[in-house]
Motif scaffolding. Structure first.
Motif, mmCIF file in Angstrom:
data_model
loop_
_atom_site.group_PDB
_atom_site.id
_atom_site.type_symbol
_atom_site.label_atom_id
_atom_site.label_comp_id
_atom_site.label_asym_id
_atom_site.label_seq_id
_atom_site.Cartn_x
_atom_site.Cartn_y
_atom_site.Cartn_z
ATOM 1 N N LYS A 20 -54.079 -66.567 -9.604
ATOM 2 C CA LYS A 20 -54.594 -67.531 -10.584
ATOM 3 C C LYS A 20 -55.351 -66.810 -11.698
ATOM 4 O O LYS A 20 -55.193 -67.120 -12.879
ATOM 5 N N VAL A 23 -52.897 -65.037 -14.054
ATOM 6 C CA VAL A 23 -52.243 -65.982 -14.960
ATOM 7 C C VAL A 23 -53.189 -66.359 -16.108
ATOM 8 O O VAL A 23 -52.767 -66.428 -17.259
ATOM 9 N N THR A 49 -45.827 -70.231 -22.174
ATOM 10 C CA THR A 49 -46.398 -70.407 -20.845
ATOM 11 C C THR A 49 -46.431 -69.059 -20.149
ATOM 12 O O THR A 49 -45.685 -68.148 -20.496
ATOM 13 N N SER A 51 -46.638 -67.518 -16.076
ATOM 14 C CA SER A 51 -46.673 -67.760 -14.629
ATOM 15 C C SER A 51 -46.163 -66.513 -13.941
ATOM 16 O O SER A 51 -45.653 -65.589 -14.585
ATOM 17 N N HIS A 67 -41.623 -68.241 -22.347
ATOM 18 C CA HIS A 67 -42.219 -68.095 -21.019
ATOM 19 C C HIS A 67 -42.353 -66.614 -20.723
ATOM 20 O O HIS A 67 -41.391 -65.866 -20.843
#
Length: 86
Positions: A20, A23, A49, A51, A67
């Motif tokens: 977490k 990210v 984004t 991830s 991404h």
């Protein structure tokens, strides 16, 4: 008593917490890199984004959403630059 890091539950919690954090750091660092490249090349994107993925460093779609894999933040800056540029 305390927190025993040798349990499966503790190790899963630690791994989840680290992922977490990576990210979140990636969102900031890679966002800056994308903005710089966007201005440099005159190419606009709508959003991005981050991830953790297993097989791709980055991708984009027809809606101009980029991404990026959050693990990029652990690589040297020249490799991050290479991925962001492409």
């Amino acid at each position: 008593m305390g927190f025993n890091i040798n349990t499966t539950a503790a190790q899963e919690f630690i791994l989840k917490s680290v992922k977490k954090m990576i990210v979140e750091i990636a969102r900031d660092k890679l966002g800056i890199a994308l903005e710089q490249k966007s201005r440099l090349y005159g190419i606009k994107f709508n959003d991005f984004t981050t991830s953790i993925t297993k097989s791709k460093w980055g991708s984009c779609n027809s809606k101009k959403v980029i991404h990026l894999n959050a693990w990029l933040v652990l690589l040297p800056d020249d490799l991050v630059d290479y991925v962001v540029s492409h």
